[in-house]
Design a protein around this motif. Structure first.
Motif, PDB file in Angstrom:
ATOM      1  N   THR A   1       5.372  15.448 -29.584  1.00 26.12           N
ATOM      2  CA  THR A   1       5.806  14.225 -28.900  1.00 26.12           C
ATOM      3  C   THR A   1       5.180  12.970 -29.494  1.00 26.12           C
ATOM      4  O   THR A   1       5.508  11.866 -29.065  1.00 26.12           O
ATOM      5  N   ASP A   2       4.290  13.108 -30.494  1.00 23.95           N
ATOM      6  CA  ASP A   2       3.828  11.932 -31.239  1.00 23.95           C
ATOM      7  C   ASP A   2       4.645  11.727 -32.509  1.00 23.95           C
ATOM      8  O   ASP A   2       4.326  10.867 -33.334  1.00 23.95           O
ATOM      9  N   GLY A   3       5.697  12.530 -32.673  1.00 24.75           N
ATOM     10  CA  GLY A   3       6.608  12.357 -33.797  1.00 24.75           C
ATOM     11  C   GLY A   3       6.262  13.159 -35.035  1.00 24.75           C
ATOM     12  O   GLY A   3       7.035  13.180 -35.995  1.00 24.75           O
ATOM     13  N   THR A   4       5.115  13.814 -35.057  1.00 23.41           N
ATOM     14  CA  THR A   4       4.731  14.612 -36.231  1.00 23.41           C
ATOM     15  C   THR A   4       5.336  16.013 -36.117  1.00 23.41           C
ATOM     16  O   THR A   4       5.659  16.481 -35.013  1.00 23.41           O
ATOM     17  N   PRO A   5       5.493  16.709 -37.250  1.00 22.90           N
ATOM     18  CA  PRO A   5       6.202  17.995 -37.204  1.00 22.90           C
ATOM     19  C   PRO A   5       5.341  19.154 -36.713  1.00 22.90           C
ATOM     20  O   PRO A   5       4.162  19.257 -37.073  1.00 22.90           O
TER      21      PRO A   5
ATOM     22  N   SER B   1      -0.737  18.908 -31.570  1.00 30.10           N
ATOM     23  CA  SER B   1      -0.534  18.048 -32.739  1.00 30.10           C
ATOM     24  C   SER B   1      -1.843  17.901 -33.505  1.00 30.10           C
ATOM     25  O   SER B   1      -2.823  17.346 -32.985  1.00 30.10           O
ATOM     26  N   PRO B   2      -1.889  18.354 -34.766  1.00 30.71           N
ATOM     27  CA  PRO B   2      -3.123  18.166 -35.549  1.00 30.71           C
ATOM     28  C   PRO B   2      -3.497  16.706 -35.714  1.00 30.71           C
ATOM     29  O   PRO B   2      -4.678  16.357 -35.741  1.00 30.71           O
TER      30      PRO B   2
ATOM     31  N   ASN C   1      -5.883  14.143 -23.252  1.00 36.87           N
ATOM     32  CA  ASN C   1      -4.653  13.459 -23.688  1.00 36.87           C
ATOM     33  C   ASN C   1      -3.845  14.411 -24.577  1.00 36.87           C
ATOM     34  O   ASN C   1      -3.571  14.103 -25.740  1.00 36.87           O
ATOM     35  N   PRO C   2      -3.467  15.561 -24.052  1.00 33.94           N
ATOM     36  CA  PRO C   2      -2.845  16.589 -24.891  1.00 33.94           C
ATOM     37  C   PRO C   2      -1.475  16.158 -25.420  1.00 33.94           C
ATOM     38  O   PRO C   2      -0.703  15.506 -24.722  1.00 33.94           O
ATOM     39  N   VAL C   3      -1.205  16.541 -26.667  1.00 34.15           N
ATOM     40  CA  VAL C   3       0.084  16.250 -27.299  1.00 34.15           C
ATOM     41  C   VAL C   3       0.665  17.557 -27.824  1.00 34.15           C
ATOM     42  O   VAL C   3       0.109  18.183 -28.729  1.00 34.15           O
ATOM     43  N   GLY C   4       1.770  17.976 -27.243  1.00 32.04           N
ATOM     44  CA  GLY C   4       2.422  19.203 -27.666  1.00 32.04           C
ATOM     45  C   GLY C   4       3.855  18.952 -28.058  1.00 32.04           C
ATOM     46  O   GLY C   4       4.285  17.806 -28.251  1.00 32.04           O
TER      47      GLY C   4
ATOM     48  N   PRO D   1      12.512  14.108 -24.429  1.00 33.40           N
ATOM     49  CA  PRO D   1      13.893  13.925 -24.919  1.00 33.40           C
ATOM     50  C   PRO D   1      14.132  14.548 -26.283  1.00 33.40           C
ATOM     51  O   PRO D   1      15.292  14.732 -26.678  1.00 33.40           O
ATOM     52  N   ASP D   2      13.037  14.878 -26.984  1.00 30.88           N
ATOM     53  CA  ASP D   2      13.179  15.441 -28.334  1.00 30.88           C
ATOM     54  C   ASP D   2      12.854  16.935 -28.363  1.00 30.88           C
ATOM     55  O   ASP D   2      12.553  17.481 -29.438  1.00 30.88           O
ATOM     56  N   TYR D   3      12.890  17.567 -27.206  1.00 30.06           N
ATOM     57  CA  TYR D   3      12.609  19.007 -27.152  1.00 30.06           C
ATOM     58  C   TYR D   3      13.568  19.754 -28.072  1.00 30.06           C
ATOM     59  O   TYR D   3      14.742  19.393 -28.186  1.00 30.06           O
ATOM     60  N   PHE D   4      13.070  20.812 -28.697  1.00 29.87           N
ATOM     61  CA  PHE D   4      13.835  21.418 -29.799  1.00 29.87           C
ATOM     62  C   PHE D   4      15.105  22.132 -29.336  1.00 29.87           C
ATOM     63  O   PHE D   4      16.008  22.343 -30.139  1.00 29.87           O
TER      64      PHE D   4
END
Length: 525
Positions: A121-125, A188-189, A201-204, A225-228
């Motif tokens: 959800t931070d836009g990284t792959p 997210s790494p 502040n978890p980002v998954g 909104p960007d769930y796979f």
């Protein structure tokens, strides 16, 4: 989306018992379980789910262990989703973010494939490199991850954007079950590297995104909104609310103030929920609550003390008194498990033999006196009170009770092993991974400090095979040693369950009984 297909690379014969099927997992995410099938899913709606405790350690996948449905596991599943998940009833492993997980012939090298184009959800792959980064972070001593031992010596290689390999130091044809339970949440790494307070502040890349977290009050997640998976999740938001009292959790659902609750340890609440007109989604499993003896400190560093307690307690009576309506275990493995021995080898209650051991220890100058340390929940508190009252009937034994809040219990019992007797719940749908983590020397949840080379060898044998007879023989040896050495004492059969309003659908229990959040939906108003 099509049904998950589980194909063993090495040996899975047609008709093999599900509990023994193992080794590889492939396919797209599985649909919701049959208990949820009521009409067509409807998009929209806001659901509130009541859990038992706050996430006291934050939500960093590398720093969590012993995930429980009433605690961290449900929050993690909503935010991170799962690479792979194990069916809470059968232990069968399915893909979710992950597409397949295949071993080589002996289970030393596993190849994991991911679905393409998944983003955090931070836009990284969320790609193969991200999975490797998460696993190497767990291995890094600077992380101090309690999961590090499960990946000790393992090496990882990125094959391409969606494919990686995991090379283990020893063959393990059950490694997919470990991934599905202990290494299934990927963060997210980038966020982990940049945010020193990442745990809060978890980002998954899960179906929901953290919007607001007011500790001890609520955590609100909104739809990603960007769930796979296109069109999922169905719900607009999920709000988790911690509520300590399980009766209040059920009452909150009954009044309509929440849509679901995880009542926690007590199976008696199933009937209470049914009487209240609520629905249940359940998953019978093996294992369950066990008393833990700290084998590294007195009095339970003496086998005779452990055996004396084993003989002194009538487990049938304990179960009926502490959790009415539940059943006493007669094996480490559930009644329907392929590993159940048929005829129980558990030691039966024998008051005379127990007293003889208590007296023998007292004559040696070591009378049995101990404190039982328990969480502040009704089931465990009543268990401690039962122990104290029943053991008071014997000479030369005294019992004190100590109840602790979850944070203190976590620090004292699970991190420092500063206790004499305590308890934990260990579902054993399949012996791997939970039974191995519990009993192996240095195992992740081996808070007893127990070590037995023969038992370690049996666990190694069980995980290195997919042959039904070999695994059954290995786990029979495990049970024989547990009965003889008594590092633990099972006290009730396990059944995971979630109480919910009849308007909430799509409930699928995985792992130890937490939900998958992409498929939850509510009836239209």
């Amino acid at each position: 989306m099509h049904h998950t297909l589980r194909t063993a690379a090495a040996v899975i014969a047609a008709g093999m018992v599900l509990g023994l099927a193992a080794c590889s997992t492939s396919g797209d995410p599985a649909p919701a379980g049959p208990a949820s099938a009521t009409g067509d899913p409807v998009a929209g709606g806001d659901a509130t789910i009541i859990l038992g405790v706050e996430a006291v350690r934050g939500l960093d996948p590398a720093l969590l262990f012993n995930l429980t449905p009433s605690g961290d596991a449900n929050r993690m599943a909503a935010i991170y989703d799962v690479l792979f998940w194990s069916d809470a009833s059968t232990g069968e492993v399915h893909g979710q973010l992950g597409d397949s997980l295949e071993p080589d012939v002996d289970g030393t090298v596993w190849t994991m494939s991911l679905h393409p184009d998944i983003v955090f959800t931070d836009g990284t792959p969320l790609d193969a490199a991200a999975v490797v980064a998460n696993y190497e972070r767990i291995q890094d001593p600077a992380t101090a991850s309690p999961l590090a031992g499960l990946l000790e010596g393992a090496t990882f290689a990125v094959v391409d954007e969606t494919t990686l390999t995991i090379e283990l130091t020893e063959p393990n044809l059950q490694f997919d079950k470990i991934v599905a339970t202990s290494f299934t949440h990927i963060g997210s790494p980038t966020a982990m590297a940049e945010d020193p307070d990442y745990a809060n502040n978890p980002v998954g890349a899960g179906p929901f995104v953290l919007e607001e977290w007011v500790r001890d009050d609520h955590m609100t997640l909104v739809r990603n909104p960007d769930y796979f998976q296109e069109g999922l999740p169905y719900l607009d938001s999920i709000t988790f609310t911690p509520l300590r009292d399980p009766t209040q959790r059920i009452n909150t659902v009954q009044t309509g103030a929440a849509h679901a609750a995880v009542p926690g340890s007590e199976l008696a609440f199933k009937q209470a929920a049914t009487d209240a007109g609520l629905a249940l989604t359940t998953a019978p499993a093996g294992g369950g609550p066990v008393l833990m003896f700290n084998t590294q400190t007195a009095p339970f560093n003496d086998l005779r003390a452990r055996q004396a307690v084993q003989l002194a307690l009538n487990i049938d009576e304990l179960t009926s008194v502490v959790d009415p309506g539940s059943s006493a275990p007669d094996s480490l493995y559930g009644p329907e498990s392929a590993f159940h021995p048929g005829d129980s080898i558990f030691v039966e209650h024998d008051a005379e033999a127990a007293q003889a051991l208590f007296s023998e220890l007292a004559a040696d100058g070591n009378p049995v006196s101990f404190t039982v340390t328990m969480p502040q929940s009704g089931f465990f508190t009543r268990t401690a009170e039962y122990l104290q009252s029943r053991l008071a009937q014997y000479d030369d034994v005294t019992v004190q009770i100590e109840t602790l809040d979850n944070a203190t219990l976590d620090e004292r019992v699970f991190r420092k092993q500063d206790y004499q007797m305590s308890a934990q719940i260990v579902p054993v749908t399949d012996p791997e991974p939970n039974l191995a983590k519990l009993l192996q020397t240095g195992g992740q949840t081996n808070y007893m400090g127990f070590s037995d080379p023969e038992l370690d060898a049996a666990l190694d044998s069980g995980r290195a095979s997919v042959d039904e007879k070999e695994r059954t023989a290995a786990y029979a040896t495990v049970e024989e040693i547990v009965v003889a050495q008594v590092p633990i004492l099972p006290i009730r059969n396990q059944e995971s369950f979630t109480v919910h309003a009849k308007s909430l659908h799509g409930l699928t229990l995985h792992g130890d009984g937490s939900l998958l959040y992409d498929r939850l939906w509510l009836n239209a108003e």
